[in-house]
Design an enzyme around this catalytic site. Structure first.
Site, mmCIF file in Angstrom:
data_model
loop_
_atom_site.group_PDB
_atom_site.id
_atom_site.type_symbol
_atom_site.label_atom_id
_atom_site.label_comp_id
_atom_site.label_asym_id
_atom_site.label_seq_id
_atom_site.Cartn_x
_atom_site.Cartn_y
_atom_site.Cartn_z
ATOM 1 N N TRP A 283 1.034 -0.846 0.075
ATOM 2 C CA TRP A 283 -0.080 0.443 -0.026
ATOM 3 C C TRP A 283 0.967 1.248 0.496
ATOM 4 O O TRP A 283 0.591 2.157 -0.586
ATOM 5 C CB TRP A 283 -1.152 0.214 1.164
ATOM 6 C CG TRP A 283 -0.458 0.178 2.693
ATOM 7 C CD1 TRP A 283 0.757 -0.660 2.804
ATOM 8 C CD2 TRP A 283 -0.319 1.467 3.431
ATOM 9 N NE1 TRP A 283 0.849 0.313 4.226
ATOM 10 C CE2 TRP A 283 0.396 0.988 4.885
ATOM 11 C CE3 TRP A 283 -1.744 2.471 3.679
ATOM 12 C CZ2 TRP A 283 0.467 2.198 5.577
ATOM 13 C CZ3 TRP A 283 -1.476 2.653 4.957
ATOM 14 C CH2 TRP A 283 -0.706 2.783 5.738
ATOM 15 N N ASP A 284 2.454 1.136 0.631
ATOM 16 C CA ASP A 284 3.273 1.999 0.424
ATOM 17 C C ASP A 284 3.124 3.206 -1.039
ATOM 18 O O ASP A 284 3.188 3.814 -0.468
ATOM 19 C CB ASP A 284 4.573 1.807 0.064
ATOM 20 C CG ASP A 284 4.689 0.920 1.553
ATOM 21 O OD1 ASP A 284 4.074 0.181 1.976
ATOM 22 O OD2 ASP A 284 6.120 1.014 2.093
ATOM 23 N N GLU B 82 1.297 -1.717 12.169
ATOM 24 C CA GLU B 82 1.236 -3.484 12.227
ATOM 25 C C GLU B 82 1.155 -3.859 14.267
ATOM 26 O O GLU B 82 1.928 -5.052 14.057
ATOM 27 C CB GLU B 82 2.035 -3.757 11.833
ATOM 28 C CG GLU B 82 2.031 -3.248 10.037
ATOM 29 C CD GLU B 82 2.997 -4.062 9.225
ATOM 30 O OE1 GLU B 82 3.846 -4.868 9.268
ATOM 31 O OE2 GLU B 82 2.902 -4.335 7.708
ATOM 32 N N LYS C 89 3.312 0.750 16.148
ATOM 33 C CA LYS C 89 4.481 1.284 15.014
ATOM 34 C C LYS C 89 4.230 2.194 14.080
ATOM 35 O O LYS C 89 5.541 2.443 13.917
ATOM 36 C CB LYS C 89 4.617 -0.489 14.229
ATOM 37 C CG LYS C 89 5.507 -0.191 13.420
ATOM 38 C CD LYS C 89 5.303 -1.745 12.252
ATOM 39 C CE LYS C 89 6.772 -2.152 11.209
ATOM 40 N NZ LYS C 89 6.366 -3.152 10.613
ATOM 41 N N GLN C 90 2.930 2.435 13.791
ATOM 42 C CA GLN C 90 3.009 4.291 12.980
ATOM 43 C C GLN C 90 1.671 4.342 13.251
ATOM 44 O O GLN C 90 1.170 4.116 13.844
ATOM 45 C CB GLN C 90 3.248 3.373 10.890
ATOM 46 C CG GLN C 90 1.662 2.630 11.814
ATOM 47 C CD GLN C 90 2.453 1.239 9.649
ATOM 48 O OE1 GLN C 90 3.309 0.395 10.009
ATOM 49 N NE2 GLN C 90 2.749 1.509 8.627
HETATM 50 C C1 BGC Z 1 5.009 -1.078 7.342
HETATM 51 C C2 BGC Z 1 3.905 -1.459 6.733
HETATM 52 C C3 BGC Z 1 4.741 -1.196 5.338
HETATM 53 C C4 BGC Z 1 5.872 -2.240 5.550
HETATM 54 C C5 BGC Z 1 6.493 -1.452 3.417
HETATM 55 C C6 BGC Z 1 6.330 -1.973 7.476
HETATM 56 O O1 BGC Z 1 7.003 -1.606 8.426
HETATM 57 O O2 BGC Z 1 4.702 -1.326 8.505
HETATM 58 O O3 BGC Z 1 3.010 -0.312 6.842
HETATM 59 O O4 BGC Z 1 3.000 -1.293 4.142
HETATM 60 O O5 BGC Z 1 6.682 -1.532 6.186
HETATM 61 O O6 BGC Z 1 7.267 -0.710 3.740
#
Ligand code: BGC
Length: 782
Positions: A369-370, A497, A609-610
């Site tokens: 999804w990035d 996550e 995490k984000q």
């Molecule tokens: C993030 C995800 C992301 C992935 C790839 C993970 O560490 O939590 O949101 O899509 O990295 O960049």
């Protein structure tokens, strides 16, 4: 936040990345930072001759979307888990040039380097290395090499290699080769590193050696692709007689050039390299295509390629440049990031942009999804034709997304994979993979942005609407009404996550609501404007007439968890009842948490995490009051580790909006130089493309307060105290708008297009060709 493994600094130069003196301790990292790419080929910044020093190294060459697949082995399997992994292959190293001065082999880890400089120039697209070296036996040479990966021809790269003996006359040998004996790196315990497969994946089919032309043909075992890697080398030696002979070993092809060099006289080797695979062309055509392309490149010459490269970049910067005056470190970080995004993004409709671009094996070359949520806006507003290609890629993946939906027991609709190369679900850890159903809404969101910015009804009729409708149906499949009549979406994972498998993740539900409404709207629009196309879509999807009304109803009744006592949006139904992570007693070295705690330990806590709710505040901006945003920001900031590189940019943008200007700046700094300063300590495995694009969002969405809501464009600019001015351009609705923010005023200029209307802090602005520019006090509001 992790600390960089070795301290390193680059001179602050707004248009270049320059290494002055060979930084052996950061060799591995610099291979990523100096990587070259063109959206297809990626050459890590390794030295042509190799480097035998003790510093880590990964001499990788990648082709976006060129992969091998392997069964995923689960010691304990379950129904519907992803079955096959796809991973981007390390392909033959065609950069190799080896040099012998007399009988001493040039290697920067031996002898003495008296000068070394390496420069990546964002305007010319050329990587230049110049050095002086004295061999252990005392022979001194000067070397200048230039490397280009052609933006205008996805298959081509070139190296010019110029050698001048400084105190030596005598035998010199140059070998130009392709090495097909390559393999991928092994991942170990860190899920972010690379593939789990060891050993070579490419099997030799044949070697063709014909004068200046050398090629290696190989085949992947499981994915069934054929790859031809080929080079063409020529040497200009001044007066010296050159003895050329073929240089062939088991999986190595090339040419060796021997001659008597004269002290002070330069010898120049020029090498062109190409890669052609059966992912793009019929297998029997590959060899001919490789030969033809090399012959053409050689006839045009290295300088012509450089000129073409500079022209391409001139056009790119003309549209995409973000100028920041007053902070050189940021300016460099910004342009470095934009440059790497251009190097990483696939633009053939068959490929996309991987989490690490084509600079390394981290995340196995997968697309996430990035793309849609972080990277798409940059391309949409700077190079819309590339954004369109990213959507074409998703359309090509629709049949597989439909198939995946059936595997997941959804009778209707399409479910896109969380991570993939060729469209199949490759996430082996479903709680932080397949469970992230929000991928469907993220893709729909990017289509909505695209449609609103371009008005491209043709695309919507041909492809966009079909994706949006099919993906929207999945919400009806996984959601249901509870006793209070709320539409609930259970057992999913949101963007954060560190929290998995929850009910009513706020981000997911809010995005699903947007998605369902958009699907109903677009079904109406296409039904009206393009009835024939609508009939085609309805037939292909077996869409029933009652469905749009059901989507609206679910959207209207969507559960959106809110905690009235705290006045915040709850990340999911259970988030606030969990214990807050004990940050005070967590030692610094235990971050990122994912490398130090079992997932269950993390999931049991309030710890992120984000950005999750905070990301919804940005994407669905008009659905929240400023007070909501402030309270949500305050609450979630306190429980967020930013262990994901996707986090800081979003916090920066919302901090700007709610008036936390210092925080906005600090978070922005973390994003802008994340790779250049290796703040996450893992850039050696590849750049972080989402964070790179987050830097662009940090300026446009953050400091300039740009939002596009249901097609309406607005700005609310501020100027960070440290900056003299900043400026950027956006393509929107056929217009090109320049936004320039200076102390005391903002200037909006219509560079192309007949007219454009938008708001500045609520005040209407209308630009036309007759009155293309206005100056407004940044504080002026309606
Ligand atoms: C993030 C995800 C992301 C992935 C790839 C993970 O560490 O939590 O949101 O899509 O990295 O960049």
């Amino acid at each position: 936040m992790q600390q960089p493994s070795h301290s390193h600094t680059f001179p602050l130069d707004p248009w270049r990345l320059r290494e002055a003196g060979l930084d052996t301790a950061n060799n591995f990292l610099n291979e990523t930072l100096f990587a070259l790419g063109n959206g297809y080929i990626g050459l890590r910044g390794c030295h042509e001759e190799g480097y035998s020093g003790t510093a880590g190294s990964l001499d990788g060459t990648y082709l976006n979307g060129f992969y091998e697949s392997e069964p995923i082995v689960y010691p304990e399997s379950a129904y519907g888990l992803a079955k096959t992994n796809q991973f981007m292959l390390n392909v033959p190293n065609a950069k190799g040039i080896h040099l012998w001065v007399g009988d001493e082999r040039f290697d920067m880890a031996t002898g003495a380097l008296s000068a070394f400089e390496r420069t990546l120039d964002f305007r010319t697209g050329v990587l230049t290395r110049s050095l002086e070296w004295t061999s252990p036996g005392g022979k001194r040479i000067a070397l200048v090499s230039r490397r280009v990966v052609a933006f205008a021809n996805k298959h081509l790269f070139a190296i010019e290699y110029q050698l001048t003996p400084l105190n030596y006359s005598g035998a010199v040998t140059l070998v130009s080769q392709i090495d097909g004996a390559v393999k991928n790196q092994e991942a170990g315990d860190d899920p972010r590193v690379g593939s789990a497969v060891s050993g070579p994946a490419l099997q030799l089919v044949g070697i063709d050696q014909d004068g200046a032309f050398s090629s290696i043909t190989q085949r992947t075992h499981n994915s069934g692709f054929t790859l031809v890697s080929a080079i063409d080398t020529s040497v200009e030696s001044g007066g010296a007689q050159v003895r050329a002979s073929s240089h062939q070993q088991e999986q190595v092809a090339g040419q060796s050039f021997g001659f008597e060099a004269t002290s002070g006289e330069a010898v120049r080797l020029t090498k062109f390299g190409v890669y052609y695979s059966s992912r793009d062309y019929p297998e029997q055509e590959l060899a001919g295509l490789a030969r033809g392309a090399l012959a053409q490149a050689r006839a045009a010459g290295f300088e012509a390629l450089c000129a073409q490269q500079a022209a391409y970049l001139d056009a790119f910067w003309g549209e995409a440049d973000v100028e920041i005056a007053g902070d050189d470190a940021l300016q460099q970080g910004m342009r470095f990031n934009q440059y790497h995004l251009l190097q990483s993004v696939g633009r053939d409709g068959k490929t996309n942009i991987a989490a690490k671009g084509v600079t390394g094996e981290g995340y196995e070359g997968h697309y996430f999804w990035d793309t849609e949520i972080y990277i798409f806006p940059f391309f949409l507003y700077s190079k819309p034709e590339i954004a369109r290609k990213l959507l074409d890629y998703r359309y090509a993946g629709l049949p597989k997304a439909r198939e995946r939906a059936r595997q997941m027991s959804h009778a209707k609709g399409a479910l896109y994979p969380w991570r993939t190369i060729a469209g199949d679900e490759c996430s082996a850890y479903y709680p932080a993979g397949t469970a992230q159903y929000h991928i469907n809404a993220d893709i729909a969101y990017s289509i909505k942005l695209y449609f609103e910015a371009t008005g491209d009804l043709e695309f919507m009729a041909q492809a966009g609407a079909e994706i949006v409708l099919e993906t929207a149906r999945i919400w009806m499949g996984i959601g249901s009404y509870n006793r209070e009549g709320q539409f609930c979406i259970n057992e999913v994972t949101g963007p954060d996550e560190y929290t998995a498998l929850v009910n009513n993740n706020y981000y997911t539900n809010a995005m699903a609501r947007m998605h369902l409404n958009f699907a109903a709207d677009i079904a109406g629009t296409i039904g009206r404007e393009r009835p024939a196309e609508f009939a085609r879509i309805a037939l292909a999807a077996q869409l029933e007439g009652s469905e749009p009304a059901e989507w609206r109803r679910a959207a209207d009744h969507m559960a959106l968890p809110y905690d009235a006592a705290l006045g915040i949006h709850e990340q999911d139904d259970s988030f606030l009842s969990k214990k807050v992570w004990d940050f005070a007693s967590t030692p610094k070295e235990n971050y990122p948490l994912l490398l130090n705690y079992h997932p269950l330990v993390i999931y049991r806590h309030q710890v992120c995490k984000q950005a999750d709710v905070v990301l919804a505040l940005l994407l669905l901006s008009d659905q929240f009051t400023l007070e909501d945003k402030k309270r949500d920001f305050d609450y979630y900031e306190a429980v967020t580790t930013h262990d994901s590189s996707l986090s800081s940019c979003i916090f920066s943008i919302i901090a700007s909006e709610v008036g936390y200007h210092d925080k906005a700046y600090d978070y922005f700094m973390e994003t802008a130089r994340l790779d250049l300063d290796d703040t996450h300590g893992n850039t050696h495995y590849g750049v972080h493309t989402a964070a790179m694009a987050g830097t662009w969002m940090g300026v446009a969405y953050g400091f300039a307060g740009m939002r596009v809501t249901d097609g309406a464009l607005r700005f609310a600019p501020t100027l960070p105290a440290k900056w003299q001015h900043y400026q950027f351009k956006i393509h929107i609705r056929g217009a090109l708008l320049q936004v320039r923010v200076e102390p005391g005023h903002v200037e909006y200029t219509l560079l192309h297009g007949a007219s454009l209307g938008f708001t500045h802090r609520g005040r209407e602005v209308a630009l036309t060709t007759a009155a293309p520019s206005v100056r407004i006090n940044p504080e002026d509001a309606a």
